[in-house]
Enzyme design. Structure first.
Site, PDB file in Angstrom:
ATOM      1  N   HIS A 235       0.840  -1.151  -0.058  1.00  0.00           N
ATOM      2  CA  HIS A 235      -0.078  -0.030  -0.127  1.00  0.00           C
ATOM      3  C   HIS A 235       0.984   1.340  -0.221  1.00  0.00           C
ATOM      4  O   HIS A 235       0.231   2.334  -0.115  1.00  0.00           O
ATOM      5  CB  HIS A 235      -1.091  -0.023   1.137  1.00  0.00           C
ATOM      6  CG  HIS A 235      -0.470   0.208   2.485  1.00  0.00           C
ATOM      7  ND1 HIS A 235       0.033  -0.708   3.329  1.00  0.00           N
ATOM      8  CD2 HIS A 235      -0.044   1.376   3.283  1.00  0.00           C
ATOM      9  CE1 HIS A 235       0.365  -0.204   4.588  1.00  0.00           C
ATOM     10  NE2 HIS A 235       0.548   1.075   4.290  1.00  0.00           N
ATOM     11  N   ASP A 263      -0.394  -7.423   0.951  1.00  0.00           N
ATOM     12  CA  ASP A 263       0.375  -5.967   1.407  1.00  0.00           C
ATOM     13  C   ASP A 263       1.736  -6.166   1.124  1.00  0.00           C
ATOM     14  O   ASP A 263       2.359  -6.059   2.179  1.00  0.00           O
ATOM     15  CB  ASP A 263      -0.303  -5.571   2.724  1.00  0.00           C
ATOM     16  CG  ASP A 263       0.078  -4.102   2.735  1.00  0.00           C
ATOM     17  OD1 ASP A 263       0.438  -3.576   1.612  1.00  0.00           O
ATOM     18  OD2 ASP A 263      -0.168  -3.556   3.903  1.00  0.00           O
ATOM     19  N   GLY A 342       3.211   5.971   8.716  1.00  0.00           N
ATOM     20  CA  GLY A 342       4.662   6.281   8.167  1.00  0.00           C
ATOM     21  C   GLY A 342       5.603   5.242   8.672  1.00  0.00           C
ATOM     22  O   GLY A 342       6.687   4.827   8.029  1.00  0.00           O
ATOM     23  N   SER A 344       4.722   2.178   7.970  1.00  0.00           N
ATOM     24  CA  SER A 344       4.536   1.192   6.746  1.00  0.00           C
ATOM     25  C   SER A 344       5.593   0.636   6.029  1.00  0.00           C
ATOM     26  O   SER A 344       6.391   1.413   5.713  1.00  0.00           O
ATOM     27  CB  SER A 344       3.572   2.016   5.655  1.00  0.00           C
ATOM     28  OG  SER A 344       2.285   2.315   6.134  1.00  0.00           O
ATOM     29  N   SER A 359       2.011  -3.527   8.248  1.00  0.00           N
ATOM     30  CA  SER A 359       0.769  -3.524   7.477  1.00  0.00           C
ATOM     31  C   SER A 359      -0.083  -2.373   7.829  1.00  0.00           C
ATOM     32  O   SER A 359      -0.350  -1.318   7.390  1.00  0.00           O
ATOM     33  CB  SER A 359       0.215  -4.879   6.814  1.00  0.00           C
ATOM     34  OG  SER A 359      -0.997  -4.414   6.219  1.00  0.00           O
TER      35      SER A 359
END
Length: 391
Positions: A235, A263, A342, A344, A359
């Site tokens: 993502h 993801d 952030g 991620s 995720s």
């Protein structure tokens, strides 16, 4: 059953926060990133005080024996002080200092026989040269002052103490341009060396560090891979998105991305970036990644990301389906190690084993009962035919 999952980051601005909601630790901006420091040294060498791994590398790369390593390091430890002393004593007669290949003593350039005697008394080896070091440095400074006018074919310049020259490096066939540049700068007594390769900056790909996507949103590096790149969250960016590193330098391109359903993503880095088997702990140290053996439920889990740094908890569950606002993602693992927007794509570890990339969250750092979901790393590696960079 209605969905209660939503996006964070830019998308979150349109929705109110709910502690129970499962959200992406999505691209974010506005958090300060920290640079990773050096790997903790192992026990120090009893003879020289160096890291044993450095001794091994010196023997391998310089073709030295243990005795030669010891002798070299002892000589190198005293060389700077000897050089500083002779620089002060010799003044204009000082021609620079260097350690010649295979030498056991420091070499010092001198422009007079009197200076040579002083060098011998200091235990160094005198070498008669034509130009003093100050004169060489003055010519180099002239080139520096015209650096902005240097042709593209000029790679750089330096003082070479061993040859007693100012050397201008140029592309093959551009020797005349290099000499013309030197003349315009007022440095007429230079040597020209050619190199087909242009110097370039290089950087390390390190897990947990920040990267930006299309000069806009921010995510975190998961784990470096041997083919030059890193895994991260899908993502964070779609195929073709461009990335820049924590230092702002151009970094790479998303060549694979899957979300929702999965993801995960792969960023192929450019030749300026080197894959390293490290994850930053945001405390001045790097964790060395040795493999990707999957941890058991209940194991300790730590994760690294650009927003919240290094956070730890336990593995709460495996192979869970999370119904995000944009659709379900299958096969995620859940941990109590907190995360925020952030983070991620950042590294998830159990001891020195890579576990996955961050995720989404249900409650973040600073909130009660934080939960974080991550995409297992072995699935990502298999999907893209990648090999984890290991220590």
């Amino acid at each position: 059953m209605p969905r209660h999952h939503r996006l964070l980051g830019a998308c979150a601005l349109a929705a109110a926060s709910a502690a129970a909601a499962v959200t992406f630790t999505s691209p974010s901006a506005g958090y300060a990133a920290e640079d990773a420091g050096a790997v903790d040294a192992a026990s120090r060498d009893a003879v020289t005080g160096i890291d044993p791994a450095m001794r091994t590398a010196l023997k391998r790369d310089l073709s030295l024996t243990d005795a030669q390593v010891d002798a070299r390091l002892r000589m190198e430890s005293t060389a700077p002080a000897v050089e500083d002393r002779l620089r002060a004593e010799l003044g204009r007669d000082f021609g620079g200092a260097w350690i010649a290949d295979g030498a056991t003593t420091l070499s010092v350039g001198v422009t007079s026989s009197e200076a040579a005697a002083t060098v011998r008394e200091a235990g160094a080896r005198p070498v008669l040269v034509e130009r003093g070091f100050g004169e060489l440095q003055a010519d180099r400074a002239k080139l520096d002052r015209r650096a902005a006018q240097a042709p593209d074919a000029v790679r750089g310049w330096r003082v070479d103490t061993a040859t007693n020259e100012v050397v201008v490096v140029a592309a093959p066939g551009a020797e005349s341009k290099a000499r013309a540049f030197a003349r315009k700068a007022g440095a007429t007594d230079v040597a020209v060396e050619t190199s087909a390769l242009r110097p370039r900056t290089v950087y390390d790909t390190i897990g947990g560090e920040q990267y930006s996507i299309n000069n806009s949103t921010l995510c975190s590096v998961g784990f470096a891979t041997d083919n030059g790149g890193f895994v991260t969250a899908g993502h964070c960016g779609g195929v073709g998105a461009q990335t820049a590193g924590v230092n702002g330098a151009a970094q790479g391109t998303f060549t694979g991305s899957s979300f929702p359903g999965n993801d995960y993503a792969f960023v192929q880095t450019n030749s300026s970036w080197t894959s390293r088997p490290w994850v930053t702990n945001y405390a001045g140290q790097l964790v060395v990644v040795l493999g990707s053996d999957e941890a058991a439920v209940g194991s300790s889990i730590c994760r690294s990301g650009r927003t919240t740094g290094y956070q730890c908890g336990t593995l709460l569950g495996k192979n869970e389906t999370v119904n995000y606002d944009v659709g379900p993602v299958y096969g995620l693992h859940r941990t109590s190690a907190c995360a925020n927007p952030g983070d991620s794509g950042g590294s998830v570890l159990s001891a020195n084993q890579a576990q996955g990339v961050t995720s989404g969250i249900s409650a973040g750092c600073g909130q009660a009962g934080p939960q974080t979901w991550y995409q297992p790393v072995n699935e990502i590696l298999q999907a893209y035919g990648l090999t984890l960079t290991r220590g």
